[in-house]
Design a protein around this motif. Structure first.
Motif, short mmCIF file in Angstrom:
data_model
loop_
_atom_site.label_atom_id
_atom_site.label_comp_id
_atom_site.label_asym_id
_atom_site.label_seq_id
_atom_site.Cartn_x
_atom_site.Cartn_y
_atom_site.Cartn_z
N PRO A 131 -4.72 4.78 -9.41
CA PRO A 131 -4.57 3.41 -8.93
C PRO A 131 -5.11 3.24 -7.51
O PRO A 131 -5.10 4.17 -6.71
CB PRO A 131 -3.06 3.19 -8.96
CG PRO A 131 -2.47 4.54 -8.85
CD PRO A 131 -3.44 5.47 -9.53
N TYR A 132 -5.54 2.04 -7.24
CA TYR A 132 -6.02 1.70 -5.91
C TYR A 132 -4.83 1.64 -4.96
O TYR A 132 -3.79 1.08 -5.27
CB TYR A 132 -6.73 0.35 -5.93
CG TYR A 132 -7.13 -0.14 -4.57
CD1 TYR A 132 -8.22 0.41 -3.91
CD2 TYR A 132 -6.41 -1.14 -3.94
CE1 TYR A 132 -8.58 -0.03 -2.64
CE2 TYR A 132 -6.77 -1.59 -2.67
CZ TYR A 132 -7.86 -1.02 -2.04
OH TYR A 132 -8.21 -1.46 -0.79
N GLU A 133 -4.98 2.22 -3.78
CA GLU A 133 -3.95 2.15 -2.75
C GLU A 133 -4.39 1.18 -1.67
O GLU A 133 -5.44 1.37 -1.04
CB GLU A 133 -3.70 3.53 -2.15
CG GLU A 133 -3.01 4.48 -3.10
CD GLU A 133 -2.58 5.78 -2.43
OE1 GLU A 133 -2.17 5.74 -1.25
OE2 GLU A 133 -2.67 6.80 -3.10
N VAL A 134 -3.59 0.16 -1.46
CA VAL A 134 -3.88 -0.83 -0.43
C VAL A 134 -3.75 -0.14 0.93
O VAL A 134 -2.76 0.55 1.18
CB VAL A 134 -2.92 -2.03 -0.53
CG1 VAL A 134 -3.15 -3.01 0.60
CG2 VAL A 134 -3.05 -2.71 -1.89
#
Length: 98
Positions: free
Chosen positions: A2-5
């Protein structure tokens, strides 16, 4: 994966607008306009730019606006904050910098 902000950079000194009020030795600061919380933008997006900025300063620094003596001072403060943020009048606070 998943993309990490990424972490916000609004607390970095170069991403804040600092100002002093006449007769007050205290240094105040607010984030540059592009670092305002998205939830605040969502909640107050119906306001015009000046009303939005007043609402934000009031929320971030309660009582500071009460120390101003006239609307000319308020206008000068908002213009300086906009200029420091690289946002010109008529441009949305949420607009990305070019």
């Amino acid at each position: 994966m998943p993309y990490e902000v990424p972490q916000s950079k609004k607390s970095l000194k170069q991403n804040r607008f600092e100002f002093k009020l006449p007769g007050d030795k205290k240094l105040y600061s607010v984030p540059l306009l592009q670092y305002i919380r998205p939830a605040f933008i969502r909640d107050y997006s119906e306001l015009d730019a000046n009303e939005f900025m007043v609402k934000f300063i009031d929320a971030e620094l309660p009582g500071v606006l009460d120390k101003l003596e006239d609307s000319e001072q308020l206008e000068a403060l908002m213009n300086a904050w906009s200029e420091a943020s690289g946002i010109t009048p008529g441009e949305s606070e949420a607009s990305p910098s070019s």
